[in-house]
Design a protein around this motif. Structure first.
Motif, PDB file in Angstrom:
ATOM      1  N   GLU A 173       0.716  -0.817  -0.128  1.00  0.00           N
ATOM      2  CA  GLU A 173      -0.629   0.337  -0.087  1.00  0.00           C
ATOM      3  C   GLU A 173       0.968   1.158   0.175  1.00  0.00           C
ATOM      4  O   GLU A 173       2.157   0.647   0.337  1.00  0.00           O
ATOM      5  N   GLN A 174      -0.045   2.175  -0.309  1.00  0.00           N
ATOM      6  CA  GLN A 174       1.219   3.599   0.242  1.00  0.00           C
ATOM      7  C   GLN A 174       0.962   4.056   0.988  1.00  0.00           C
ATOM      8  O   GLN A 174      -0.412   3.408   2.041  1.00  0.00           O
ATOM      9  N   PRO A 175       2.010   4.842   1.923  1.00  0.00           N
ATOM     10  CA  PRO A 175       1.523   5.397   3.479  1.00  0.00           C
ATOM     11  C   PRO A 175       0.520   5.189   3.828  1.00  0.00           C
ATOM     12  O   PRO A 175       0.567   4.554   5.040  1.00  0.00           O
ATOM     13  N   ALA A 176      -0.095   6.087   4.017  1.00  0.00           N
ATOM     14  CA  ALA A 176      -1.545   7.360   3.916  1.00  0.00           C
ATOM     15  C   ALA A 176      -1.977   5.665   4.083  1.00  0.00           C
ATOM     16  O   ALA A 176      -2.855   5.890   4.958  1.00  0.00           O
ATOM     17  N   ASP A 177      -2.438   5.310   2.704  1.00  0.00           N
ATOM     18  CA  ASP A 177      -4.158   3.827   2.915  1.00  0.00           C
ATOM     19  C   ASP A 177      -2.801   2.906   4.283  1.00  0.00           C
ATOM     20  O   ASP A 177      -3.866   1.933   4.950  1.00  0.00           O
ATOM     21  N   GLY A 178      -1.740   2.951   3.983  1.00  0.00           N
ATOM     22  CA  GLY A 178      -0.950   1.599   5.484  1.00  0.00           C
ATOM     23  C   GLY A 178      -1.092   2.214   6.454  1.00  0.00           C
ATOM     24  O   GLY A 178      -1.549   1.139   7.412  1.00  0.00           O
ATOM     25  N   ARG A 179      -1.670   3.930   7.049  1.00  0.00           N
ATOM     26  CA  ARG A 179      -1.657   4.001   8.474  1.00  0.00           C
ATOM     27  C   ARG A 179      -3.289   3.634   8.672  1.00  0.00           C
ATOM     28  O   ARG A 179      -3.464   3.038   9.420  1.00  0.00           O
ATOM     29  N   ALA A 180      -4.331   3.775   7.478  1.00  0.00           N
ATOM     30  CA  ALA A 180      -5.479   4.046   7.925  1.00  0.00           C
ATOM     31  C   ALA A 180      -5.581   2.358   8.063  1.00  0.00           C
ATOM     32  O   ALA A 180      -6.857   2.294   8.870  1.00  0.00           O
ATOM     33  N   MET A 181      -5.360   1.703   6.627  1.00  0.00           N
ATOM     34  CA  MET A 181      -5.357  -0.136   7.705  1.00  0.00           C
ATOM     35  C   MET A 181      -5.231   0.044   8.559  1.00  0.00           C
ATOM     36  O   MET A 181      -5.548  -0.856   9.969  1.00  0.00           O
ATOM     37  N   TRP A 182      -3.958   0.240   9.374  1.00  0.00           N
ATOM     38  CA  TRP A 182      -3.186  -0.134  10.436  1.00  0.00           C
ATOM     39  C   TRP A 182      -4.178   0.059  11.407  1.00  0.00           C
ATOM     40  O   TRP A 182      -4.550  -0.148  12.615  1.00  0.00           O
ATOM     41  N   GLU A 183      -4.533   1.626  11.462  1.00  0.00           N
ATOM     42  CA  GLU A 183      -5.464   1.848  12.563  1.00  0.00           C
ATOM     43  C   GLU A 183      -6.781   1.998  12.789  1.00  0.00           C
ATOM     44  O   GLU A 183      -7.570   1.327  13.686  1.00  0.00           O
ATOM     45  N   PHE A 184      -7.364   0.638  11.835  1.00  0.00           N
ATOM     46  CA  PHE A 184      -8.833  -0.047  10.603  1.00  0.00           C
ATOM     47  C   PHE A 184      -8.594  -1.769  11.400  1.00  0.00           C
ATOM     48  O   PHE A 184      -9.155  -1.994  11.802  1.00  0.00           O
ATOM     49  N   ALA A 185      -7.594  -2.068  11.226  1.00  0.00           N
ATOM     50  CA  ALA A 185      -7.601  -3.970  11.086  1.00  0.00           C
ATOM     51  C   ALA A 185      -6.820  -4.205  12.652  1.00  0.00           C
ATOM     52  O   ALA A 185      -5.666  -4.586  11.714  1.00  0.00           O
ATOM     53  N   VAL A 186      -7.798  -3.910  13.388  1.00  0.00           N
ATOM     54  CA  VAL A 186      -7.096  -4.306  14.755  1.00  0.00           C
ATOM     55  C   VAL A 186      -7.066  -6.219  14.997  1.00  0.00           C
ATOM     56  O   VAL A 186      -8.123  -6.493  13.734  1.00  0.00           O
ATOM     57  N   ASN A 187      -6.459  -6.561  15.834  1.00  0.00           N
ATOM     58  CA  ASN A 187      -6.530  -8.442  15.572  1.00  0.00           C
ATOM     59  C   ASN A 187      -8.071  -8.489  15.553  1.00  0.00           C
ATOM     60  O   ASN A 187      -8.745  -8.265  15.835  1.00  0.00           O
ATOM     61  N   ASN A 188      -8.864  -9.077  14.351  1.00  0.00           N
ATOM     62  CA  ASN A 188      -9.852 -10.032  14.386  1.00  0.00           C
ATOM     63  C   ASN A 188     -10.570  -9.483  13.706  1.00  0.00           C
ATOM     64  O   ASN A 188     -11.798 -10.106  12.968  1.00  0.00           O
ATOM     65  N   THR A 189      -9.880  -8.520  12.848  1.00  0.00           N
ATOM     66  CA  THR A 189     -10.724  -7.762  12.382  1.00  0.00           C
ATOM     67  C   THR A 189     -10.871  -8.924  10.261  1.00  0.00           C
ATOM     68  O   THR A 189     -10.103  -9.712  10.371  1.00  0.00           O
ATOM     69  N   LYS A 190     -12.408  -9.228  10.429  1.00  0.00           N
ATOM     70  CA  LYS A 190     -12.686  -9.316   9.356  1.00  0.00           C
ATOM     71  C   LYS A 190     -12.292  -8.964   7.953  1.00  0.00           C
ATOM     72  O   LYS A 190     -12.219  -7.725   7.222  1.00  0.00           O
ATOM     73  N   VAL A 191     -10.981 -10.166   6.740  1.00  0.00           N
ATOM     74  CA  VAL A 191     -10.934  -9.869   5.838  1.00  0.00           C
ATOM     75  C   VAL A 191     -11.514 -10.775   4.026  1.00  0.00           C
ATOM     76  O   VAL A 191     -11.599 -11.456   4.937  1.00  0.00           O
ATOM     77  N   VAL A 192     -12.150  -9.843   3.834  1.00  0.00           N
ATOM     78  CA  VAL A 192     -12.426 -10.583   2.519  1.00  0.00           C
ATOM     79  C   VAL A 192     -11.924 -10.299   1.604  1.00  0.00           C
ATOM     80  O   VAL A 192     -11.858  -9.777   0.748  1.00  0.00           O
ATOM     81  N   VAL A 193     -11.148 -11.821   0.831  1.00  0.00           N
ATOM     82  CA  VAL A 193     -11.034 -11.394   0.071  1.00  0.00           C
ATOM     83  C   VAL A 193     -12.095 -12.132  -1.680  1.00  0.00           C
ATOM     84  O   VAL A 193     -12.488 -12.998  -1.119  1.00  0.00           O
ATOM     85  N   VAL A 194     -12.011 -10.864  -2.966  1.00  0.00           N
ATOM     86  CA  VAL A 194     -13.354 -11.599  -3.729  1.00  0.00           C
ATOM     87  C   VAL A 194     -12.174 -11.025  -4.862  1.00  0.00           C
ATOM     88  O   VAL A 194     -10.965 -11.157  -4.816  1.00  0.00           O
ATOM     89  N   PRO A 195     -12.563 -12.659  -5.911  1.00  0.00           N
ATOM     90  CA  PRO A 195     -11.880 -12.883  -7.420  1.00  0.00           C
ATOM     91  C   PRO A 195     -11.629 -11.320  -7.932  1.00  0.00           C
ATOM     92  O   PRO A 195     -12.471  -9.971  -8.066  1.00  0.00           O
TER      93      PRO A 195
END
Length: 195
Positions: A173-195
């Motif tokens: 990710e770009q650094p700003a997006d990485g920070r946003a992901m870090w703040e959003f996706a704590v342990n056990n947050t659901k991650v859904v991968v779609v085709p």
């Protein structure tokens, strides 16, 4: 009396400076080339126009861009991270089902299979498999071959140049997006991968 007049003089200078700053703020807000904020468009700052990326989100393409960036159907419900392999795009989706941020990513040589996962571990900063220092590492899957899949940002903001001979699962990710992901996706947050 001299002390009183210097106080008045300083107060007058301060008021003039504040008026000037206020005027400049109004001018900047009204500028036609000012990019829309990430909160107003639901788009990430990484890959935004002016940052060398492709997320434009301008008013002229409004509805078409909104449809292209809509949360993929069939990606579940509730608070989650959605990663669309074919679009190379991530959505951070709130509990109300609306994306709070979306942005493009740079996948590595191996992609995770479509499915539902949970964030398993996080690291503020490590060295990536490509030898580049990375930050805001959010991992969500390890496959049978031992390949670890996760999101991260290069500290220097670079995009990876994956070596096809190496099987890695880092999603850059770009650094700003990485920070946003870090703040959003704590342990056990659901991650859904779609085709």
């Amino acid at each position: 009396m001299a002390r009183s007049s210097s106080g008045i003089f300083v107060a007058a200078l301060t008021a003039a400076a504040l008026a000037g700053v206020g005027f400049l703020a109004v001018q900047a807000e009204a500028a036609p080339d000012r990019p829309a904020s990430a909160h107003a468009t639901g788009q990430g700052s990484g890959k935004a126009k002016g940052d060398g990326g492709s997320d434009k989100g301008t008013a002229s393409d409004g509805q078409g861009q909104a449809q292209a960036n809509a949360v993929p159907e069939g990606s579940g419900t509730g608070l989650r991270v959605v990663y669309a392999l074919s679009k190379k795009r991530v959505w951070l989706v709130g509990s109300d089902g609306k994306a709070t941020r979306t942005y493009e990513v740079a996948p590595s040589t191996v992609s995770p299979p479509p499915g539902s996962y949970k964030v398993t571990s996080r690291d503020p900063q490590v060295t990536g498999s490509d030898g580049i220092p990375i930050e805001h590492v959010v991992r969500f899957h390890r496959d049978a071959a031992g390949i670890v899949f996760g999101f991260s940002a290069a500290v220097d903001g670079s995009s990876p140049k994956p070596d096809a001979a190496k099987k890695t699962g880092g999603i850059r990710e770009q650094p700003a997006d990485g920070r946003a992901m870090w703040e959003f996706a704590v342990n056990n947050t659901k991650v859904v991968v779609v085709p």
